[in-house]
Design a protein around this motif. Structure first.
Motif, PDB file in Angstrom:
ATOM      1  N   SER B 165       0.932  -1.208   0.004  1.00 48.63           N
ATOM      2  CA  SER B 165       0.174   0.237  -0.135  1.00 48.63           C
ATOM      3  C   SER B 165       0.778   1.373  -0.004  1.00 48.63           C
ATOM      4  O   SER B 165       1.723   1.471   0.846  1.00 48.63           O
ATOM      5  N   LEU B 167      -0.306   4.277   0.860  1.00 48.64           N
ATOM      6  CA  LEU B 167      -0.863   4.976   2.030  1.00 48.64           C
ATOM      7  C   LEU B 167       0.151   4.657   3.147  1.00 48.64           C
ATOM      8  O   LEU B 167       0.970   5.131   3.972  1.00 48.64           O
ATOM      9  N   LYS B 168       0.268   3.383   3.354  1.00 50.36           N
ATOM     10  CA  LYS B 168       1.374   2.549   4.351  1.00 50.36           C
ATOM     11  C   LYS B 168       2.586   3.054   4.454  1.00 50.36           C
ATOM     12  O   LYS B 168       3.477   3.452   5.071  1.00 50.36           O
ATOM     13  N   LEU B 170       3.834   5.840   2.876  1.00 47.50           N
ATOM     14  CA  LEU B 170       3.784   7.274   3.287  1.00 47.50           C
ATOM     15  C   LEU B 170       3.643   7.446   4.565  1.00 47.50           C
ATOM     16  O   LEU B 170       4.683   8.093   5.194  1.00 47.50           O
ATOM     17  N   ALA B 171       2.947   6.590   5.363  1.00 47.29           N
ATOM     18  CA  ALA B 171       2.869   6.611   6.914  1.00 47.29           C
ATOM     19  C   ALA B 171       4.321   6.228   7.188  1.00 47.29           C
ATOM     20  O   ALA B 171       4.714   6.784   8.536  1.00 47.29           O
ATOM     21  N   MET B 172       4.874   5.206   6.858  1.00 51.85           N
ATOM     22  CA  MET B 172       6.141   4.661   7.223  1.00 51.85           C
ATOM     23  C   MET B 172       7.395   5.966   7.034  1.00 51.85           C
ATOM     24  O   MET B 172       8.064   6.208   7.866  1.00 51.85           O
ATOM     25  N   VAL B 421      11.187  -5.181  18.324  1.00 47.91           N
ATOM     26  CA  VAL B 421       9.521  -5.487  18.388  1.00 47.91           C
ATOM     27  C   VAL B 421       9.018  -4.798  17.495  1.00 47.91           C
ATOM     28  O   VAL B 421       8.092  -5.367  16.793  1.00 47.91           O
ATOM     29  N   PHE B 424       9.089  -6.406  13.898  1.00 45.98           N
ATOM     30  CA  PHE B 424       8.352  -7.390  13.777  1.00 45.98           C
ATOM     31  C   PHE B 424       6.849  -6.970  13.389  1.00 45.98           C
ATOM     32  O   PHE B 424       6.500  -7.623  12.644  1.00 45.98           O
ATOM     33  N   LEU B 425       6.621  -6.137  14.291  1.00 44.43           N
ATOM     34  CA  LEU B 425       4.996  -5.728  13.977  1.00 44.43           C
ATOM     35  C   LEU B 425       5.007  -5.071  12.485  1.00 44.43           C
ATOM     36  O   LEU B 425       3.953  -5.643  11.884  1.00 44.43           O
ATOM     37  N   PHE B 426       5.731  -4.477  11.935  1.00 46.74           N
ATOM     38  CA  PHE B 426       5.783  -3.711  10.708  1.00 46.74           C
ATOM     39  C   PHE B 426       5.763  -5.044   9.716  1.00 46.74           C
ATOM     40  O   PHE B 426       4.947  -4.929   8.733  1.00 46.74           O
ATOM     41  N   LYS B 428       4.854  -8.039  10.024  1.00 46.61           N
ATOM     42  CA  LYS B 428       3.480  -8.676  10.025  1.00 46.61           C
ATOM     43  C   LYS B 428       2.313  -7.873   9.563  1.00 46.61           C
ATOM     44  O   LYS B 428       1.378  -8.592   9.148  1.00 46.61           O
ATOM     45  N   LEU B 429       2.444  -6.627   9.658  1.00 42.50           N
ATOM     46  CA  LEU B 429       1.401  -5.720   9.173  1.00 42.50           C
ATOM     47  C   LEU B 429       1.694  -5.185   7.645  1.00 42.50           C
ATOM     48  O   LEU B 429       1.033  -4.252   7.122  1.00 42.50           O
ATOM     49  N   ASN B 430       2.513  -6.023   6.983  1.00 44.45           N
ATOM     50  CA  ASN B 430       3.348  -5.681   5.696  1.00 44.45           C
ATOM     51  C   ASN B 430       3.539  -4.054   5.557  1.00 44.45           C
ATOM     52  O   ASN B 430       3.092  -3.498   4.380  1.00 44.45           O
ATOM     53  N   CYS B 431       4.038  -3.571   6.420  1.00 43.10           N
ATOM     54  CA  CYS B 431       4.622  -2.118   6.291  1.00 43.10           C
ATOM     55  C   CYS B 431       5.990  -2.404   5.919  1.00 43.10           C
ATOM     56  O   CYS B 431       6.782  -2.735   6.923  1.00 43.10           O
TER      57      CYS B 431
END
Lengths: 148, 499
Positions: B165, B167-168, B170-172, B421, B424-426, B428-431
């Motif tokens: 994405s 949007l993602k 951009l957010a990153m 941590v 890892f979240l990123f 898994k969230l495809n960021c």
């Protein structure tokens, strides 16, 4: 409950935007010609929050894809191992810490016989000690302080 | 001739015994680590970054550059022999390269990859030597206004190549900018977002961040898949391509070189775009395109040349503007700052020996790569059989030592654990982490230039659109955003990513 990766990332970005935004209000905002320390942080935090909202709305429209976070065990062990390294390095010195770190990290992988955990740990400890302490001169004692 | 003078200066710096040694060590280590399954160039550079800190600035950048091409080539080796591209830029190489390997032609595939990379690298070195001073002198005229707009353009461009994405991504980028602002504000002296830790006054450690996002998060994800990424490894007989192979590949290498050199200049572009574009081009111009995907040597030669040329010309924005085109360049800039050099157009004038030494060493590094790889290929094959069970604890240990060694502080290691941590979240969230890293590096630069620009204009935001150079950067950034949002482009981008 909608639980897809976009939905959760939207929430995450909103939360981070809020955190940075609220934190940023503690610093002087200033004016455009005389920017304070809080100017760009607050502007960016608002942008992050808005992007989070946009991601959330798009995800809401799309429906459910469940996020699979996978097994939690390897994750917890790896993070724990790193924390262990940080805590043990000063009191135990490099050699013992390196050995314990590698040995502990192997538990994040598949089950293997004990020898296959100890042996790689020992070999890596020797290699890392020679490379980082002896060759590259990392200023850290090799042996525990209470022995010297 | 100025160009010749510059190159002579460069070679006089790069060809000292000391720098040759560091270049060689970089190429060798980069290849060794890059060949290991599951470790791409970005991870490799992140892992080896701390080793270069104790060297003097020129040697350390020469070594880092060597690590980068070594890792690139190592990644291609892994892609060809076991179909495990460590990074997206070798995905294309794996298509025909792995097919060739299954047909018993792994040797020629590796050989042509090395030869193509060398030719492309030689050409790209001259492009850099010719182009960098021009761009550098233009950049010297840039004021804070132009710089700010250029940074905006660079950040937007980095989004194009992020998977998933927009949007993602951009957010990153925005999150990266915010993380970059953590620490003492230079202008007011206020500590921002340090949560009371005095260790964070210098900001979040770059090494800790890049190792957490590209090293550790990756390890955890691999472990969760529970399949050993090592598998069938092809046998190698001779690495020398036949005369027919050479004749088939020559035009592909030439086209790939030019294409790669151009695309590498784009911020966010670099190696990935280059190899995809070259593969598409070769398939289009080929008289028998059906052999592509079935082990066609042109499908290895073109993209490998393009990828290496692009990797090399992506140094141009880094050297001349202080702007990173990709995460590896962000790490080079991080390394420069740790060495006490402020990246930017002034570096070419204040530190010519550093810039030209680095450029000359690129060519030497490429030569070493070919000399090293053709005879040592059997050793790399042996490395490919290292099982992940033994590999990942070593990666974890290296990351810990690396993070510690920056300031000799355990605090940095704990920061890395916390960022892992998040990483890892990123994941898994495809960021994608790459835009975040670029934002992180550019955050402080962006703030400084924005501040200065608005101070001079007395708070008038219109300066950004009334100055022509600044306006064109902003328009280009806007055009890119519109282009990405446009559905057909989105579709093409998706196809390129999934191919």
């Amino acid at each position: 409950m909608v639980r897809n990766s976009d939905f959760l990332s939207g929430l995450l970005f909103i939360a981070l935007g809020l955190a940075f935004g609220i934190g940023g209000t503690a610093y002087r905002f200033g004016t455009a010609s005389n920017m304070g320390a809080g100017f760009l942080p607050v502007v960016l935090a608002v942008a992050l929050g808005l992007l989070g909202v946009a991601i959330l709305i798009k995800a809401w429209a799309r429906g459910t894809v469940v996020v699979n976070f996978g097994a939690i065990r390897p994750f917890a062990i790896i993070i724990g191992t790193i924390v262990l390294f940080a805590l043990l390095l000063r009191p135990l010195g490099f050699a013992a810490t390196a050995f314990i770190t590698v040995f502990a990290a192997t538990f994040a992988g598949d089950h293997v016989p004990l020898l296959q955990r100890v042996l790689p740990a020992a070999i890596l400890t020797v290699l890392a000690t020679v490379t980082f302490v002896n060759l590259l001169g990392l200023p850290i004692p090799v042996w525990p302080g209470f022995l010297g | 001739m100025e160009l010749i003078d510059h190159l002579i200066l460069g070679f006089s710096v790069a060809a000292t015994w000391q720098n040759l040694l560091y270049c060689f060590a970089g190429v060798l280590m980069g290849t060794i680590i890059g060949v290991l399954p599951g470790l791409g160039p970005v991870t490799t550079v992140a892992l080896l970054l701390p080793i270069t800190f104790s060297l003097e600035p020129t040697s350390s950048l020469i070594m880092l550059a060597g690590i980068y091409y070594g890792a690139q080539y190592g990644g291609s080796t892994t892609a060809i022999l076991v179909n495990l591209p460590g990074e997206s830029s070798s995905v294309v190489t794996a298509i025909d390269g792995y097919k060739m390997a299954r047909m018993g032609r792994a040797g020629p595939a590796l050989g042509i990859a090395a030869i193509g990379s060398f030719i492309a690298g030689t050409f790209a070195t001259f492009v850099i030597a010719g182009f960098a001073p021009i761009l550098g002198s233009v950049a010297l005229k840039f004021g804070a206004v132009e710089y700010f707009s250029l940074i905006v353009f660079g950040l937007v461009a980095s989004i194009i190549l992020a998977q998933g994405s927009v949007l993602k991504a951009l957010a990153m980028v925005v999150l990266g900018l915010l993380l970059g602002l953590v620490g003492t504000d230079v202008t007011s002296g206020v500590d921002r977002y340090t949560l009371g830790f005095s260790e964070l006054a210098d900001g979040i450690g770059f090494v800790a961040l890049s190792m957490a996002l590209f090293g550790i998060a990756e390890v955890v994800a691999n472990l969760q898949k529970r399949d050993d990424p090592t598998g069938f490894v092809s046998e190698i007989k001779s690495v020398l391509p036949t005369r027919k192979d050479m004749a088939d590949s020559a035009p592909a290498i030439a086209r790939g070189t030019v294409l790669g050199s151009l695309l590498g200049l784009l911020p966010g572009g670099g190696a990935l775009l280059a190899s995809f574009a070259s593969y598409t081009l070769e398939r289009r111009v080929a008289s028998h395109p059906r052999t592509f995907g079935e082990g066609d040597i042109r499908g290895v030669a073109g993209p490998e040349a393009a990828n290496n040329a692009g990797a090399q010309t992506s140094f141009i924005p880094m050297i001349t503007l202080g702007l990173p085109a990709n995460p590896v360049m962000a790490m080079m800039i991080g390394a420069m700052m740790i060495q006490g050099i402020t990246p930017g157009p002034q570096v070419m004038n204040t530190q010519p020996q550093l810039v030209w030494g680095l450029i000359a060493s690129m060519w030497i590094g490429n030569l070493m790569l070919i000399v090293l790889n053709l005879p040592l290929i059997r050793l790399w094959v042996a490395l490919l059989k290292v099982r992940y069970v033994y590999l990942f604890p070593a990666i974890i240990l290296f990351c810990c030592i690396g993070a510690y060694s920056v300031h000799n502080s355990s605090f940095e290691v704990l920061v890395m654990a916390a960022l892992a941590v998040a990483g890892f979240l990123f994941l898994k969230l495809n960021c994608e982490p790459a835009p975040l890293i670029l934002g992180f590096i550019l955050g402080p630069m962006m703030e400084e230039n924005l501040r200065r620009a608005l101070l001079i204009s007395r708070g008038d935001f219109s300066v950004f659109v009334t100055r022509p150079i600044s306006l064109s950067f902003l328009l280009a950034a806007l055009a890119l955003l519109v282009l990405i949002a446009f559905p057909t482009v989105m579709k093409m981008r998706k196809e390129a990513m999934t191919e």
